[in-house]
Design a protein around this motif. Structure first.
Motif, PDB file in Angstrom:
ATOM      1  N   LEU A  34     -70.796  50.254  10.099  1.00  0.00           N
ATOM      2  CA  LEU A  34     -70.723  51.587  10.688  1.00  0.00           C
ATOM      3  C   LEU A  34     -71.706  52.177  11.690  1.00  0.00           C
ATOM      4  O   LEU A  34     -71.665  53.447  11.943  1.00  0.00           O
ATOM      5  N   ASP A  35     -72.721  51.235  11.883  1.00  0.00           N
ATOM      6  CA  ASP A  35     -73.591  51.571  12.857  1.00  0.00           C
ATOM      7  C   ASP A  35     -73.241  51.667  14.318  1.00  0.00           C
ATOM      8  O   ASP A  35     -72.209  50.917  14.370  1.00  0.00           O
ATOM      9  N   GLU A  36     -73.649  52.676  15.347  1.00  0.00           N
ATOM     10  CA  GLU A  36     -73.286  52.591  16.506  1.00  0.00           C
ATOM     11  C   GLU A  36     -74.020  51.580  17.382  1.00  0.00           C
ATOM     12  O   GLU A  36     -75.193  51.325  17.078  1.00  0.00           O
ATOM     13  N   PHE A  37     -73.245  50.789  18.231  1.00  0.00           N
ATOM     14  CA  PHE A  37     -73.922  49.727  18.942  1.00  0.00           C
ATOM     15  C   PHE A  37     -73.253  49.760  20.343  1.00  0.00           C
ATOM     16  O   PHE A  37     -72.226  50.338  20.605  1.00  0.00           O
ATOM     17  N   GLU A  38     -74.024  49.251  21.429  1.00  0.00           N
ATOM     18  CA  GLU A  38     -73.461  49.155  22.876  1.00  0.00           C
ATOM     19  C   GLU A  38     -73.072  47.517  22.905  1.00  0.00           C
ATOM     20  O   GLU A  38     -73.879  46.735  22.690  1.00  0.00           O
ATOM     21  N   ARG A  39     -72.282  47.412  23.736  1.00  0.00           N
ATOM     22  CA  ARG A  39     -71.903  45.944  24.205  1.00  0.00           C
ATOM     23  C   ARG A  39     -71.600  45.968  25.607  1.00  0.00           C
ATOM     24  O   ARG A  39     -70.811  46.581  26.162  1.00  0.00           O
ATOM     25  N   ASN A  40     -72.189  45.037  26.197  1.00  0.00           N
ATOM     26  CA  ASN A  40     -72.146  44.843  27.679  1.00  0.00           C
ATOM     27  C   ASN A  40     -71.366  43.452  27.694  1.00  0.00           C
ATOM     28  O   ASN A  40     -71.829  42.510  27.326  1.00  0.00           O
ATOM     29  N   ASP A  41     -70.203  43.358  28.325  1.00  0.00           N
ATOM     30  CA  ASP A  41     -69.420  42.337  28.365  1.00  0.00           C
ATOM     31  C   ASP A  41     -68.601  42.378  29.781  1.00  0.00           C
ATOM     32  O   ASP A  41     -68.798  43.395  30.569  1.00  0.00           O
ATOM     33  N   HIS A  42     -67.877  41.384  30.159  1.00  0.00           N
ATOM     34  CA  HIS A  42     -66.947  41.261  31.208  1.00  0.00           C
ATOM     35  C   HIS A  42     -65.818  40.515  30.942  1.00  0.00           C
ATOM     36  O   HIS A  42     -65.762  39.729  30.151  1.00  0.00           O
ATOM     37  N   VAL A  43     -64.577  40.795  31.641  1.00  0.00           N
ATOM     38  CA  VAL A  43     -63.591  39.872  31.774  1.00  0.00           C
ATOM     39  C   VAL A  43     -63.459  39.398  33.094  1.00  0.00           C
ATOM     40  O   VAL A  43     -63.750  40.073  34.024  1.00  0.00           O
ATOM     41  N   SER A  44     -63.029  38.123  33.413  1.00  0.00           N
ATOM     42  CA  SER A  44     -62.664  37.485  34.878  1.00  0.00           C
ATOM     43  C   SER A  44     -61.203  37.019  34.582  1.00  0.00           C
ATOM     44  O   SER A  44     -61.028  36.254  33.579  1.00  0.00           O
ATOM     45  N   ASN A  45     -60.410  37.397  35.443  1.00  0.00           N
ATOM     46  CA  ASN A  45     -59.260  37.054  35.554  1.00  0.00           C
ATOM     47  C   ASN A  45     -58.464  36.668  36.826  1.00  0.00           C
ATOM     48  O   ASN A  45     -59.245  37.085  37.780  1.00  0.00           O
ATOM     49  N   GLU A  46     -57.421  35.803  36.606  1.00  0.00           N
ATOM     50  CA  GLU A  46     -56.734  35.364  37.744  1.00  0.00           C
ATOM     51  C   GLU A  46     -55.055  35.771  37.575  1.00  0.00           C
ATOM     52  O   GLU A  46     -54.807  35.622  36.457  1.00  0.00           O
ATOM     53  N   HIS A  47     -54.558  36.570  38.464  1.00  0.00           N
ATOM     54  CA  HIS A  47     -53.270  36.714  38.352  1.00  0.00           C
ATOM     55  C   HIS A  47     -52.358  36.642  39.812  1.00  0.00           C
ATOM     56  O   HIS A  47     -52.768  36.780  40.719  1.00  0.00           O
ATOM     57  N   VAL A  48     -51.292  35.789  39.564  1.00  0.00           N
ATOM     58  CA  VAL A  48     -50.541  35.778  40.920  1.00  0.00           C
ATOM     59  C   VAL A  48     -49.406  36.830  40.894  1.00  0.00           C
ATOM     60  O   VAL A  48     -48.844  37.418  39.963  1.00  0.00           O
ATOM     61  N   LEU A  49     -49.584  37.504  42.126  1.00  0.00           N
ATOM     62  CA  LEU A  49     -48.920  38.561  42.284  1.00  0.00           C
ATOM     63  C   LEU A  49     -47.459  38.282  42.914  1.00  0.00           C
ATOM     64  O   LEU A  49     -47.356  37.421  44.027  1.00  0.00           O
ATOM     65  N   VAL A  50     -46.164  38.845  42.722  1.00  0.00           N
ATOM     66  CA  VAL A  50     -45.107  38.460  43.277  1.00  0.00           C
ATOM     67  C   VAL A  50     -44.363  39.595  43.435  1.00  0.00           C
ATOM     68  O   VAL A  50     -44.292  40.806  42.930  1.00  0.00           O
ATOM     69  N   ASN A  51     -43.318  39.603  44.541  1.00  0.00           N
ATOM     70  CA  ASN A  51     -42.508  40.809  44.892  1.00  0.00           C
ATOM     71  C   ASN A  51     -41.384  40.998  44.116  1.00  0.00           C
ATOM     72  O   ASN A  51     -40.641  41.752  43.792  1.00  0.00           O
ATOM     73  N   LYS A  52     -40.890  39.582  43.880  1.00  0.00           N
ATOM     74  CA  LYS A  52     -39.405  39.669  43.147  1.00  0.00           C
ATOM     75  C   LYS A  52     -39.712  38.295  42.203  1.00  0.00           C
ATOM     76  O   LYS A  52     -40.296  37.436  42.593  1.00  0.00           O
ATOM     77  N   LEU A  53     -38.984  38.331  41.174  1.00  0.00           N
ATOM     78  CA  LEU A  53     -39.343  37.266  40.218  1.00  0.00           C
ATOM     79  C   LEU A  53     -38.179  36.151  40.406  1.00  0.00           C
ATOM     80  O   LEU A  53     -37.009  36.431  40.357  1.00  0.00           O
ATOM     81  N   ASN A  54     -38.545  34.938  40.906  1.00  0.00           N
ATOM     82  CA  ASN A  54     -37.434  33.791  40.945  1.00  0.00           C
ATOM     83  C   ASN A  54     -37.598  32.958  39.699  1.00  0.00           C
ATOM     84  O   ASN A  54     -36.856  31.924  39.979  1.00  0.00           O
ATOM     85  N   THR A  55     -38.613  33.056  38.832  1.00  0.00           N
ATOM     86  CA  THR A  55     -38.653  32.471  37.703  1.00  0.00           C
ATOM     87  C   THR A  55     -38.792  33.021  36.635  1.00  0.00           C
ATOM     88  O   THR A  55     -39.268  34.641  36.987  1.00  0.00           O
ATOM     89  N   ASP A  56     -38.910  32.900  35.401  1.00  0.00           N
ATOM     90  CA  ASP A  56     -39.214  33.775  34.363  1.00  0.00           C
ATOM     91  C   ASP A  56     -40.447  33.510  33.945  1.00  0.00           C
ATOM     92  O   ASP A  56     -40.659  33.672  32.522  1.00  0.00           O
ATOM     93  N   ASN A  57     -41.385  33.102  34.665  1.00  0.00           N
ATOM     94  CA  ASN A  57     -42.690  32.860  34.324  1.00  0.00           C
ATOM     95  C   ASN A  57     -43.384  34.371  34.196  1.00  0.00           C
ATOM     96  O   ASN A  57     -43.479  35.175  35.380  1.00  0.00           O
ATOM     97  N   ASP A  58     -43.480  34.726  33.036  1.00  0.00           N
ATOM     98  CA  ASP A  58     -43.805  36.192  32.761  1.00  0.00           C
ATOM     99  C   ASP A  58     -45.580  36.490  33.123  1.00  0.00           C
ATOM    100  O   ASP A  58     -46.079  37.470  32.840  1.00  0.00           O
ATOM    101  N   GLU A  59     -45.956  35.460  33.410  1.00  0.00           N
ATOM    102  CA  GLU A  59     -47.678  35.659  33.871  1.00  0.00           C
ATOM    103  C   GLU A  59     -47.928  36.222  35.041  1.00  0.00           C
ATOM    104  O   GLU A  59     -48.746  36.544  35.512  1.00  0.00           O
ATOM    105  N   TYR A  60     -46.905  35.938  35.766  1.00  0.00           N
ATOM    106  CA  TYR A  60     -46.866  36.684  37.200  1.00  0.00           C
ATOM    107  C   TYR A  60     -46.695  38.261  37.106  1.00  0.00           C
ATOM    108  O   TYR A  60     -46.189  38.782  36.052  1.00  0.00           O
ATOM    109  N   ILE A  61     -47.473  38.987  37.961  1.00  0.00           N
ATOM    110  CA  ILE A  61     -47.474  40.442  38.126  1.00  0.00           C
ATOM    111  C   ILE A  61     -46.341  40.770  38.952  1.00  0.00           C
ATOM    112  O   ILE A  61     -46.610  40.626  40.474  1.00  0.00           O
ATOM    113  N   LEU A  62     -45.381  41.494  38.413  1.00  0.00           N
ATOM    114  CA  LEU A  62     -44.344  41.942  39.527  1.00  0.00           C
ATOM    115  C   LEU A  62     -44.433  43.153  40.276  1.00  0.00           C
ATOM    116  O   LEU A  62     -44.870  44.033  39.594  1.00  0.00           O
TER     117      LEU A  62
END
Ligand SMILES: [Zn+2]
Ligand SMILES: [Zn+2]
Length: 166
Positions: free
Chosen positions: A70-98
């Protein structure tokens, strides 16, 4: 920040650099407002051979309460990520950002990625000792008197039974 990527989608080779601070100081999570400093977001969006890819890194500092002691603590962290951006979905790959209107709301995406990344159990450290179940003393700060006494008065037969029950 939101980005209008219509031109980037149309022109192969176009690059959009990303470098900004995302203020989440009012964002509520785990019963508090843990983002004590702005999230530093950097990266780029690139149209390579017609495929639009976002690559970014977000550095954040959270002030959290340990689930175990129950102590307070600070955590420094990061995420790094890669996303494919699409304008329309022609597959059902839901990893794409529409992006039907070519507009990317990066704030929302960064926040989603951070939330996915955070563990469900928040510990100040992997080997946090927690609280004494008798007196509530934080055992990371030293052992309490009742723990010391308990160790002394434990009957060896009970201790053996305790081992079996583990
Ligand atoms: Zn802890
Ligand atoms: Zn104790």
């Amino acid at each position: 920040m939101s980005y209008d990527l219509k031109q980037l989608f149309e022109v192969v080779g176009e690059v959009q650099e990303i470098d900004y601070r995302l203020n989440l100081s009012e964002y509520e999570l785990f019963g508090g407002k843990p983002f004590i400093r702005p999230v530093v977001v950097s990266g780029k969006i690139e149209n390579r051979a017609g495929v639009v890819t976002l690559r970014y890194r977000a550095d954040f500092t959270l002030r959290l309460q340990c689930d175990r002691c129950l102590d307070e603590f600070e955590r420094n962290d990061h995420v790094s990520n890669e996303h494919v951006l699409v304008n329309k979905l022609n597959t059902d790959n839901d990893e794409y950002i529409l992006l039907p209107d070519f507009v990317l709301d990066l704030d929302e995406l960064v926040l989603d990625d951070i939330l996915l990344y955070l563990p469900s159990k928040l510990l100040c450290s992997e080997d946090c000792k927690g609280l004494c179940e008798h007196c509530g003393q934080n055992l990371n700060h030293g052992s309490c008197d009742c723990c010391k006494t308990a160790e002394k008065i434990v009957d060896p037969r009970l201790a053996a039974l305790g081992e079996l029950l583990k």
